[in-house]
Structures are given as C-alpha cells and as structure tokens.
Write a protein that holds these residues in place. Structure first.
Motif, PDB file in Angstrom:
ATOM      1  N   GLY A  46      -0.176   2.138  -9.024  1.00 34.20           N
ATOM      2  CA  GLY A  46       0.071   2.970  -7.964  1.00 34.20           C
ATOM      3  C   GLY A  46       0.148   1.973  -6.582  1.00 34.20           C
ATOM      4  N   PHE A  47      -0.295   0.907  -6.787  1.00 31.06           N
ATOM      5  CA  PHE A  47      -0.347  -0.097  -5.670  1.00 31.06           C
ATOM      6  C   PHE A  47       0.599  -1.416  -6.073  1.00 31.06           C
ATOM      7  N   GLU A  48       1.885  -1.216  -6.589  1.00 35.46           N
ATOM      8  CA  GLU A  48       2.885  -2.170  -6.618  1.00 35.46           C
ATOM      9  C   GLU A  48       3.537  -2.172  -5.212  1.00 35.46           C
ATOM     10  N   TYR A  49       3.726  -3.616  -4.860  1.00 41.86           N
ATOM     11  CA  TYR A  49       4.395  -3.765  -3.712  1.00 41.86           C
ATOM     12  C   TYR A  49       5.931  -3.545  -3.752  1.00 41.86           C
ATOM     13  N   VAL A  50       6.567  -2.790  -2.928  1.00 41.16           N
ATOM     14  CA  VAL A  50       7.960  -2.662  -2.981  1.00 41.16           C
ATOM     15  C   VAL A  50       8.469  -2.919  -1.446  1.00 41.16           C
ATOM     16  N   THR A  51       9.833  -2.948  -1.499  1.00 38.36           N
ATOM     17  CA  THR A  51      10.590  -2.998  -0.272  1.00 38.36           C
ATOM     18  C   THR A  51      11.661  -1.882  -0.242  1.00 38.36           C
ATOM     19  N   LEU A  52      11.724  -1.293   0.937  1.00 36.04           N
ATOM     20  CA  LEU A  52      12.492  -0.093   1.013  1.00 36.04           C
ATOM     21  C   LEU A  52      13.492  -0.449   1.994  1.00 36.04           C
ATOM     22  N   VAL A  53      14.703  -0.316   1.747  1.00 39.78           N
ATOM     23  CA  VAL A  53      15.716  -0.547   2.888  1.00 39.78           C
ATOM     24  C   VAL A  53      16.431   0.815   3.271  1.00 39.78           C
ATOM     25  N   THR A  54      16.827   1.127   4.489  1.00 42.66           N
ATOM     26  CA  THR A  54      17.485   2.450   4.801  1.00 42.66           C
ATOM     27  C   THR A  54      18.844   1.949   5.160  1.00 42.66           C
ATOM     28  N   ARG A  55      19.577   2.970   4.979  1.00 42.29           N
ATOM     29  CA  ARG A  55      21.061   2.845   5.298  1.00 42.29           C
ATOM     30  C   ARG A  55      21.208   2.081   6.722  1.00 42.29           C
ATOM     31  N   GLU A  56      20.452   2.415   7.621  1.00 43.75           N
ATOM     32  CA  GLU A  56      20.832   1.848   9.044  1.00 43.75           C
ATOM     33  C   GLU A  56      20.036   0.333   9.165  1.00 43.75           C
ATOM     34  N   GLY A  57      19.610  -0.282   7.982  1.00 37.93           N
ATOM     35  CA  GLY A  57      19.066  -1.621   8.036  1.00 37.93           C
ATOM     36  C   GLY A  57      17.678  -1.906   8.387  1.00 37.93           C
ATOM     37  N   ARG A  58      16.905  -0.644   8.275  1.00 34.48           N
ATOM     38  CA  ARG A  58      15.610  -1.010   8.617  1.00 34.48           C
ATOM     39  C   ARG A  58      15.078  -1.125   7.244  1.00 34.48           C
ATOM     40  N   THR A  59      13.830  -2.120   7.262  1.00 33.80           N
ATOM     41  CA  THR A  59      13.427  -2.701   6.002  1.00 33.80           C
ATOM     42  C   THR A  59      11.812  -2.438   6.123  1.00 33.80           C
ATOM     43  N   LEU A  60      11.269  -1.541   5.146  1.00 34.87           N
ATOM     44  CA  LEU A  60       9.788  -1.383   5.230  1.00 34.87           C
ATOM     45  C   LEU A  60       9.145  -1.845   3.876  1.00 34.87           C
ATOM     46  N   SER A  61       7.801  -2.325   3.912  1.00 31.78           N
ATOM     47  CA  SER A  61       7.358  -2.874   2.687  1.00 31.78           C
ATOM     48  C   SER A  61       5.926  -2.387   2.516  1.00 31.78           C
ATOM     49  N   GLY A  62       5.466  -1.907   1.453  1.00 30.78           N
ATOM     50  CA  GLY A  62       4.032  -1.368   1.130  1.00 30.78           C
ATOM     51  C   GLY A  62       4.102  -0.852  -0.339  1.00 30.78           C
ATOM     52  N   PHE A  63       3.446   0.306  -0.513  1.00 26.68           N
ATOM     53  CA  PHE A  63       3.478   0.715  -1.672  1.00 26.68           C
ATOM     54  C   PHE A  63       3.687   2.197  -1.601  1.00 26.68           C
ATOM     55  N   LEU A  64       4.486   3.106  -2.459  1.00 27.64           N
ATOM     56  CA  LEU A  64       4.716   4.308  -2.443  1.00 27.64           C
ATOM     57  C   LEU A  64       3.541   5.392  -2.765  1.00 27.64           C
TER      58      LEU A  64
END
Length: 444
Positions: free
Chosen positions: A362-380
């Motif tokens: 539940g605390f795996e580090y992921v990177t989320l990228v949006t279609r507009e180029g925004r990059t967010l990192s953390g865990f889901l």
C-alpha cells in the motif's frame, strides 16, 4: 448473504441492520453494505425500496454506515439513471441527519472533480436541502460560491479545517480566481493550510506560481516544505525554476531533501539532470554492503549507551514526523508507526536504513503523469472509475480525474528516503531510538 438470491438476502440484511447494538462493530456494518452493493445493479429497485421505509432509514446502522455508502456508490456510477436515484434518496430524507449522510456520500463521490451534467431533478434536490457545503456549491458552480470560498480562505478568524477544505476544493475545480489567494495563504501561520494551498496550486498551469513559491521559501516551516517540493516537481517549468535557483545560489543545496535531489538527477530534461548532478552531487544508490555496515554500526552505537526519549523527540519530529504518525502525533504520508514492531530492533533498523528492502503493501512509490504533463509522485490511497488519489511527501491527498491520467508507473522502491539518520551524533542516535521505541506517549 451475498451468495443468496435477492429475495432471501435483503430480508436477512434488513434484519441485521435493525440491531443497533452492532453500530460500532468493526465488521458487521461493512459486511451488510457489501450485500447491498452486490445487488445494487442486478436488483436496484429492490434495494432502493428498502429506503422507502422511514423506519428502516432511522436505524442507527443505516444512518451511520449505509446511507452515505449507497449515495456514493450511485453517484460514482454517474449515469443518468444512477443520478436520478440519488435525487430519489434525497427526496426520501425526512430530517437533517439523513440529508447530511446522503450529502456526504455525494460529495465523496465527486471529490477531485467539478460537478457537471447533473439531471435537473438532482440539482433541485441538492439545492432544496439548503444544507449543501460550500465545497459542494463550488463544485456545482453555484453563483457566488467561488467568491465565498475565496473569502473564507482569506479569513484568518475562520476555522482552520474549513479554510483547508476550501483550499483543496479551489485547486481541484481549478478556480482561476483562487490562484492569487492560494499563493497568499502559503505563508499563513498554519502549516496544514500552507500544505493544502501548495498542493492545490499544482492544479494550475501557470509558470509564475513556481516563481512565487520560490520567493516565499524562507517563510515555509519544516512541516510545509515537503508540499513546496511536491509542487515544484509537478510541472517541468517549475522544476527548471527550482534547479536554477539551486544553481544560482537562491536555494541552498543542503535544503533539498535526498529524495528530491534523486528525482532531479533522474529528470528527463537534460538541463535539470545536469545541474542537479553538478550542484546536488552524483547520487547513486548505496550497495548492499553499505547497508550491512551501517546496520552493524548502529547496533554497536545503541549497545554502547542509553538514550533519552525526551531528547530524541525533536530528531524524530524533524526526520520522521512529517510522514509518520506515532501516538496520534505526526503526518499521514507513511504508515502509522504506533502498532509497528518498534520493539524488534532488527526489523526497525532494516526498515530505516534500507527502506527498499521490504516495501510495506500500500506504500509502493509510483509516478502519475497526466495528459497535460503534470507529474505527481507518492503512493495511491484510493482510486475508482472516476478519480485517482495520490498522497505525496507532504501528506496531502491530490485527486486526479481518471480521464486525465496518462500513466501510473511503479518506481520499484520505497517512498521513504535512505540515509535518513545521517548527520546525527552517536548520542543523538541513542536518543532518537529511545523515543522511537517507547511503549507509550511521553508526557512533559
């Protein structure tokens, strides 16, 4: 009951939900909801007919656990018929407690997105309650709601919880009139409001936001700085502003956390990566032998003397408290350490020195990228058919509409940085572990 035909399952669940003495049971309320949820599509009318009875709706189990969930489930489905059924439930409500439970479920379903395309019947039902929160009115686009939200945000006498909630909402709906007020409250005296405002600002694609945040960096306390770095890393233009500030002396390299420096060194922008390696060091993950030597060294230090938990509390607060909660104090970015195996020194040392060795589920580090180029990192922390929720270094939950998500990629490592304890003297290490391993809260 989930395996039974609906004409047997629903009477059974109805009987269970009349046992008010089970309202605080850790299992039964959710188990009964799962039965209703399973039948919500194949036997929608039979399920909703249960709520036609005011006697059924008055049951403590129903009010506390079921009304909110059924409303949220229908709103998340989001088709015209589902939303008509949301209106039907609101029309059934006969008192404020019922309305509040239903409205809470509806707001949870739409957290992270602007509300649009609702059937007229549902809009009338929502307005008719007269109890919709300001955040819901902002999402609905109600006239004057955004202005009222900004006024509340800027009111230092308003409750902190309400100001923080509208800060998040203004970001989630991308209210353009909220940008300048959000920038202003990033220097408010309350760190929770600062964090919420900084997280909200990442929703807006405005280069000047990064410059404004950098200019205010010295005013951010330790508790708010993770949110500042989350913001600066979320868009390429702000990331370039950040590393250029480091290269030109506007931001001291030692103030950049290891995890942030690592992300900058690995940035796809060659300028960013090059400047990061030049001014923040070459980085590189330690090898296994380093961790083994470090653990052995710590064991020796801890065995060579005793620590003072009162003295260790400050070191814990600086290095762990922004992410981890211990005895109800601390952040929410990482697991609550209160029930963790803190008495087992071997497990504790591995978890701190080599956090990638065993990543807690539940605390795996992921990177989320949006279609507009925004990059967010953390865990889901949550996701459904409509919204993905990611928690970053700051502990703030950032909601992104599912249709805006381009990719979610696991990073294969822990969200927690290595070398967490470097810079502490031997006695400070003893004090730190003395505090971390206490069995009950310390009092002063």
């Amino acid at each position: 009951a989930r395996r039974l035909p609906v004409d047997q399952a629903l009477p059974l669940v109805t009987a269970l939900l009349r046992h008010g003495e089970d309202v605080d049971d850790p299992y039964l309320p959710l188990l009964t909801w799962w039965v209703l949820e399973t039948n919500l599509d194949p036997a929608r009318e039979a399920v909703l007919e249960l709520f036609e009875s005011s006697e059924f709706r008055r049951q403590p189990m129903v009010r506390r656990h079921i009304l909110e969930r059924v409303m949220r489930a229908l709103a998340l489905k989001g088709k015209s018929g589902d939303l008509e059924d949301c209106a039907r439930l609101l029309e059934m409500a006969t008192d404020e407690e019922e309305e509040d439970s239903l409205l809470k479920g509806f707001e949870l379903a739409y957290a992270g997105r602007r509300i649009g395309g609702l059937p007229d019947r549902l809009v009338r039902s929502l307005v008719a309650t007269g109890r919709s929160s300001l955040e819901l009115r902002v999402r609905l686009g109600t006239a004057g709601a955004s202005r009222a939200a900004v006024e509340l945000l800027l009111n230092p006498d308003a409750p902190l919880e309400e100001r923080t909630a509208v800060a998040r909402t203004l970001g989630e709906v991308r209210a353009e009139d909220g940008v300048e007020p959000l920038i202003r409250v990033t220097t408010a005296p309350e760190p929770p409001l600062q964090r919420a405002a900084l997280a909200a600002l990442s929703s807006f694609d405005d280069p000047e936001i990064g410059n404004q945040a950098l200019a205010r960096f010295s005013k951010y306390p330790e508790e708010a700085r993770p949110a500042f770095f989350d913001l600066m890393l979320s868009r390429p233009v702000w990331t370039r502003q950040l590393i250029r500030a480091v290269s030109r002396g506007g931001l001291a390299p030692e103030l950049v956390p290891d995890g942030v420096a690592e992300r900058l060194r690995g940035d796809r922008d060659r300028e960013v990566a090059g400047l990061a390696r030049e001014h923040l060091g070459g980085g590189g993950a330690p090898d296994r032998q380093y961790f083994q030597r470090r653990i052995a060294r710590l064991r020796s230090i801890l065995a060579d003397g005793t620590g003072n938990p009162y003295a260790g509390e400050a070191a814990y607060a600086r290095r762990c408290g922004s992410c981890h909660k211990l005895f109800h104090k601390g952040g929410d970015s990482g697991p609550d350490l209160t029930a963790y195996q803190r008495g087992d020194l071997g497990t504790l040392l591995i978890g701190i020195v080599d956090p990638d060795a065993e990543i807690r589920e539940g605390f795996e580090y992921v990177t989320l990228v949006t279609r507009e180029g925004r990059t967010l990192s953390g865990f889901l922390t949550d996701q459904d058919t409509q919204v993905v929720v990611l928690r970053g270094m700051s502990g703030e939950d950032i909601r992104v509409e599912r249709r805006q998500v381009e990719s979610i990629e696991p990073m294969g490592r822990s969200f927690m940085p290595a070398r967490l304890l470097e810079g502490l003297s031997d006695q400070e290490l003893r004090d730190f572990f003395a505090y971390l391993r206490i069995s009950q809260p310390i009092s002063r």
